[in-house]
Design a protein around this motif. Structure first.
Motif, PDB file in Angstrom:
ATOM      1  N   TYR A  60      -7.076  -1.765   2.404  1.00 24.40           N
ATOM      2  CA  TYR A  60      -5.878  -2.574   2.620  1.00 24.40           C
ATOM      3  C   TYR A  60      -5.964  -3.916   1.906  1.00 24.40           C
ATOM      4  O   TYR A  60      -5.212  -4.840   2.234  1.00 24.40           O
ATOM      5  N   PHE A  61      -6.851  -4.013   0.906  1.00 22.69           N
ATOM      6  CA  PHE A  61      -7.017  -5.285   0.212  1.00 22.69           C
ATOM      7  C   PHE A  61      -5.738  -5.694  -0.520  1.00 22.69           C
ATOM      8  O   PHE A  61      -5.431  -6.877  -0.644  1.00 22.69           O
ATOM      9  N   LEU A  62      -4.971  -4.720  -1.030  1.00 20.94           N
ATOM     10  CA  LEU A  62      -3.693  -5.014  -1.691  1.00 20.94           C
ATOM     11  C   LEU A  62      -2.512  -4.908  -0.737  1.00 20.94           C
ATOM     12  O   LEU A  62      -1.358  -4.972  -1.176  1.00 20.94           O
ATOM     13  N   GLY A  63      -2.792  -4.738   0.533  1.00 20.59           N
ATOM     14  CA  GLY A  63      -1.723  -4.672   1.527  1.00 20.59           C
ATOM     15  C   GLY A  63      -1.341  -3.249   1.883  1.00 20.59           C
ATOM     16  O   GLY A  63      -1.979  -2.275   1.447  1.00 20.59           O
ATOM     17  N   ALA A  64      -0.302  -3.136   2.704  1.00 26.54           N
ATOM     18  CA  ALA A  64       0.203  -1.836   3.151  1.00 26.54           C
ATOM     19  C   ALA A  64       1.711  -1.797   2.981  1.00 26.54           C
ATOM     20  O   ALA A  64       2.372  -2.834   2.888  1.00 26.54           O
ATOM     21  N   ASP A  65       2.266  -0.580   2.961  1.00 25.68           N
ATOM     22  CA  ASP A  65       3.701  -0.437   2.761  1.00 25.68           C
ATOM     23  C   ASP A  65       4.441  -0.424   4.092  1.00 25.68           C
ATOM     24  O   ASP A  65       3.882  -0.770   5.133  1.00 25.68           O
ATOM     25  N   ALA A  66       5.705   0.024   4.054  1.00 30.43           N
ATOM     26  CA  ALA A  66       6.544  -0.040   5.250  1.00 30.43           C
ATOM     27  C   ALA A  66       6.074   0.894   6.356  1.00 30.43           C
ATOM     28  O   ALA A  66       6.440   0.703   7.520  1.00 30.43           O
ATOM     29  N   LEU A  67       5.279   1.901   6.005  1.00 27.06           N
ATOM     30  CA  LEU A  67       4.772   2.837   7.010  1.00 27.06           C
ATOM     31  C   LEU A  67       3.292   2.631   7.280  1.00 27.06           C
ATOM     32  O   LEU A  67       2.658   3.455   7.951  1.00 27.06           O
ATOM     33  N   GLY A  68       2.733   1.561   6.757  1.00 28.61           N
ATOM     34  CA  GLY A  68       1.341   1.249   7.018  1.00 28.61           C
ATOM     35  C   GLY A  68       0.344   1.979   6.143  1.00 28.61           C
ATOM     36  O   GLY A  68      -0.860   1.931   6.420  1.00 28.61           O
ATOM     37  N   ALA A  69       0.809   2.661   5.092  1.00 31.67           N
ATOM     38  CA  ALA A  69      -0.107   3.354   4.193  1.00 31.67           C
ATOM     39  C   ALA A  69      -0.737   2.361   3.220  1.00 31.67           C
ATOM     40  O   ALA A  69      -0.105   1.381   2.816  1.00 31.67           O
ATOM     41  N   SER A  70      -1.973   2.610   2.855  1.00 35.88           N
ATOM     42  CA  SER A  70      -2.701   1.723   1.956  1.00 35.88           C
ATOM     43  C   SER A  70      -2.067   1.713   0.568  1.00 35.88           C
ATOM     44  O   SER A  70      -1.831   2.771  -0.028  1.00 35.88           O
ATOM     45  N   ILE A  71      -1.798   0.526   0.027  1.00 36.17           N
ATOM     46  CA  ILE A  71      -1.241   0.401  -1.318  1.00 36.17           C
ATOM     47  C   ILE A  71      -2.238   0.912  -2.355  1.00 36.17           C
ATOM     48  O   ILE A  71      -1.860   1.602  -3.314  1.00 36.17           O
ATOM     49  N   ILE A  72      -3.516   0.605  -2.165  1.00 37.67           N
ATOM     50  CA  ILE A  72      -4.535   1.048  -3.118  1.00 37.67           C
ATOM     51  C   ILE A  72      -4.582   2.571  -3.182  1.00 37.67           C
ATOM     52  O   ILE A  72      -4.575   3.167  -4.274  1.00 37.67           O
ATOM     53  N   ALA A  73      -4.626   3.226  -2.028  1.00 36.62           N
ATOM     54  CA  ALA A  73      -4.708   4.688  -1.997  1.00 36.62           C
ATOM     55  C   ALA A  73      -3.482   5.322  -2.637  1.00 36.62           C
ATOM     56  O   ALA A  73      -3.597   6.273  -3.420  1.00 36.62           O
ATOM     57  N   ARG A  74      -2.307   4.793  -2.339  1.00 35.46           N
ATOM     58  CA  ARG A  74      -1.086   5.363  -2.898  1.00 35.46           C
ATOM     59  C   ARG A  74      -1.011   5.135  -4.404  1.00 35.46           C
ATOM     60  O   ARG A  74      -0.534   5.995  -5.150  1.00 35.46           O
ATOM     61  N   MET A  75      -1.468   3.981  -4.876  1.00 31.66           N
ATOM     62  CA  MET A  75      -1.430   3.708  -6.303  1.00 31.66           C
ATOM     63  C   MET A  75      -2.380   4.622  -7.074  1.00 31.66           C
ATOM     64  O   MET A  75      -2.070   5.066  -8.186  1.00 31.66           O
ATOM     65  N   VAL A  76      -3.541   4.918  -6.489  1.00 35.67           N
ATOM     66  CA  VAL A  76      -4.486   5.827  -7.143  1.00 35.67           C
ATOM     67  C   VAL A  76      -3.895   7.221  -7.258  1.00 35.67           C
ATOM     68  O   VAL A  76      -3.974   7.871  -8.308  1.00 35.67           O
ATOM     69  N   VAL A  77      -3.288   7.703  -6.184  1.00 41.31           N
ATOM     70  CA  VAL A  77      -2.660   9.028  -6.212  1.00 41.31           C
ATOM     71  C   VAL A  77      -1.462   9.042  -7.161  1.00 41.31           C
ATOM     72  O   VAL A  77      -1.250   9.999  -7.915  1.00 41.31           O
ATOM     73  N   ALA A  78      -0.684   7.962  -7.138  1.00 40.54           N
ATOM     74  CA  ALA A  78       0.497   7.885  -7.998  1.00 40.54           C
ATOM     75  C   ALA A  78       0.122   7.799  -9.475  1.00 40.54           C
ATOM     76  O   ALA A  78       0.902   8.223 -10.334  1.00 40.54           O
ATOM     77  N   ALA A  79      -1.058   7.246  -9.775  1.00 42.03           N
ATOM     78  CA  ALA A  79      -1.476   7.113 -11.171  1.00 42.03           C
ATOM     79  C   ALA A  79      -1.560   8.468 -11.854  1.00 42.03           C
ATOM     80  O   ALA A  79      -1.157   8.617 -13.022  1.00 42.03           O
ATOM     81  N   SER A  80      -2.075   9.475 -11.146  1.00 43.10           N
ATOM     82  CA  SER A  80      -2.208  10.801 -11.753  1.00 43.10           C
ATOM     83  C   SER A  80      -0.849  11.395 -12.085  1.00 43.10           C
ATOM     84  O   SER A  80      -0.660  11.971 -13.160  1.00 43.10           O
ATOM     85  N   THR A  81       0.121  11.235 -11.185  1.00 45.93           N
ATOM     86  CA  THR A  81       1.460  11.786 -11.436  1.00 45.93           C
ATOM     87  C   THR A  81       2.168  11.015 -12.548  1.00 45.93           C
ATOM     88  O   THR A  81       2.752  11.615 -13.457  1.00 45.93           O
ATOM     89  N   THR A  82       2.103   9.698 -12.502  1.00 46.14           N
ATOM     90  CA  THR A  82       2.789   8.878 -13.499  1.00 46.14           C
ATOM     91  C   THR A  82       2.252   9.125 -14.898  1.00 46.14           C
ATOM     92  O   THR A  82       3.011   9.364 -15.843  1.00 46.14           O
ATOM     93  N   LEU A  83       0.931   9.075 -15.057  1.00 40.94           N
ATOM     94  CA  LEU A  83       0.332   9.259 -16.380  1.00 40.94           C
ATOM     95  C   LEU A  83       0.462  10.702 -16.849  1.00 40.94           C
ATOM     96  O   LEU A  83       0.600  10.951 -18.059  1.00 40.94           O
ATOM     97  N   ALA A  84       0.423  11.665 -15.918  1.00 41.61           N
ATOM     98  CA  ALA A  84       0.592  13.068 -16.310  1.00 41.61           C
ATOM     99  C   ALA A  84       1.993  13.307 -16.861  1.00 41.61           C
ATOM    100  O   ALA A  84       2.169  14.016 -17.869  1.00 41.61           O
ATOM    101  N   ILE A  85       3.009  12.730 -16.221  1.00 40.17           N
ATOM    102  CA  ILE A  85       4.385  12.888 -16.711  1.00 40.17           C
ATOM    103  C   ILE A  85       4.523  12.266 -18.095  1.00 40.17           C
ATOM    104  O   ILE A  85       5.092  12.871 -19.011  1.00 40.17           O
TER     105      ILE A  85
END
Length: 291
Positions: A60-85
Motif C-alpha cells: 500500500y506504499f502507493l495507496g489504495a483505490d476506491a475498493l481498497g485494492a493495492s495500487i502497486i499490485a493492480r499496476m503490476v497486473v495491468a502492466a502485462s495487459t497494457t504492454l501486451a496490447i
C-alpha cells in the motif's frame, strides 16, 4: 551490433529510456507471477488509503483505490495487459502493413492500385473515431482492442514500406538481381527488406507510444478494456471521479503511461538517427571521440 551499443552508451538519455523500457517489460512478464491473489483482494478498511504510509504494508506504499485494492499490485497486473496490447498491435500492423506495402510496390496492377486506395480511405478516417465505432459494435474485449488498433495502424506501415520500396526497386542492384533470374519474393527478402526495416522499426517504436495512448484513451472513454481485465488506462478512468479527494488512484498509472510513451518516443528518435547515413556519421564521430 557493437557499434549500436557504443552509440547507445554515448547517448545517456536513450540509454536510460531503453533501461526503463526493459525494466517495465520485465515487470510485465514476471510481476503477475509474483502477485498473490491476497494482494488483489478488496479491503474496504483501506479504501482510498493515501500513499507513502510507512506504517502500512509495503503493497500500500502507493495507496489504495476506491475498493481498497493495492495500487502497486493492480499496476503490476495491468502492466502485462497494457504492454501486451501495445506490442501485439505494433507487431501485427508492422508485419501486415509491410507486406502490403512491399507487394504493391513491386506489382503495378489493378489489384495493387485498389489495395492502396483502400489504404488511403483508412488514412482519411480519424483512427480514434474508427476504433470507437468498431469497438462499440464488437464489444470491449482485449482481442477486439488489438484488432481495431491494428487496423488503424496498418496504413502507416503500408505507406512507408511502399514509398521506400518504390525508390529501392529502381536501383542497379535490384535490376541486376532480376537479370540473374530472381523473382519478386527473392528481391523483397534479400534486397528490399534489409533496407526498409530500419525505417519501419523506428516508426514502430513511435507507434508503440501512439498505441498505448490510444488504448488508454479508448478505455478512459469507456469503450476499451473493461473489468475483470485491467489496464493502466482503466485505472486512470476508475480514479477520475476521485481526483479531488484521492488523486493517487489516477496519478500513478497515468505517470506509467506517460513514462512508457516518452521512452518509446526517445528510442524511436534515437533509432532513426542511428540509421540515417548523414546523422549516423556525426554519431560515429562522437562515439570515436569518446572512445
Amino acid at each position: 551490433m557493437r557499434f549500436y551499443w557504443k552509440m547507445l552508451r554515448s547517448d545517456w538519455i536513450a540509454l536510460l529510456a531503453m533501461g526503463f523500457l526493459l525494466a517495465m517489460v520485465l515487470v510485465a512478464l514476471v510481476g503477475p507471477l509474483l502477485i498473490e491473489p491476497s494482494m488483489l483482494r478488496l479491503n474496504l478498511r483501506a479504501r482510498h488509503l493515501p500513499p507513502f504510509q510507512l506504517d502500512q504494508n509495503w503493497m500500500y506504499f502507493l495507496g489504495a483505490d476506491a475498493l481498497g485494492a493495492s495500487i502497486i499490485a493492480r499496476m503490476v497486473v495491468a502492466a502485462s495487459t497494457t504492454l501486451a496490447i501495445a506490442f501485439a498491435t505494433v507487431l501485427l500492423s508492422l508485419v501486415i502493413g509491410t507486406a502490403i506495402g512491399l507487394v504493391t510496390a513491386l506489382r503495378d496492377n489493378w489489384l495493387s492500385a485498389a489495395v492502396m486506395r483502400a489504404i488511403d480511405v483508412l488514412l482519411s478516417i480519424p483512427s480514434l473515431l474508427l476504433a470507437m465505432v468498431i469497438l462499440y459494435a464488437l464489444g470491449a474485449h482485449p482481442i477486439n482492442v488489438i484488432a481495431v488498433l491494428t487496423i488503424t495502424r496498418i496504413p502507416i506501415f503500408a505507406r512507408t514500406a511502399r514509398s521506400e520500396a518504390l525508390e529501392i526497386r529502381e536501383r542497379g542492384f535490384v535490376a541486376a538481381a532480376r537479370v540473374m533470374g530472381s523473382n519478386d519474393m527473392h528481391v523483397i527478402v534479400k534486397h528490399i527488406v534489409p533496407l526498409v526495416m530500419p525505417t519501419l522499426l523506428a516508426i514502430a517504436a513511435l507507434e508503440f507510444a501512439v498505441v498505448m495512448l490510444a488504448e488508454s484513451t479508448l478505455t478512459f472513454l469507456g469503450i476499451g478494456v473493461q473489468p475483470p481485465d485491467v489496464t493502466w488506462g482503466l485505472m486512470v478512468a476508475e480514479g477520475q471521479p476521485y481526483l479531488a479527494s484521492a488523486w493517487w488512484v489516477s496519478l500513478w498509472p497515468g505517470l506509467a503511461i506517460a513514462s512508457i510513451a516518452l521512452c518509446a518516443t526517445i528510442i524511436g528518435n534515437w533509432f532513426r538517427i542511428a540509421n540515417d547515413p548523414t546523422l549516423r556519421s556525426r554519431l560515429k564521430a562522437e562515439v570515436t571521440s569518446h572512445a
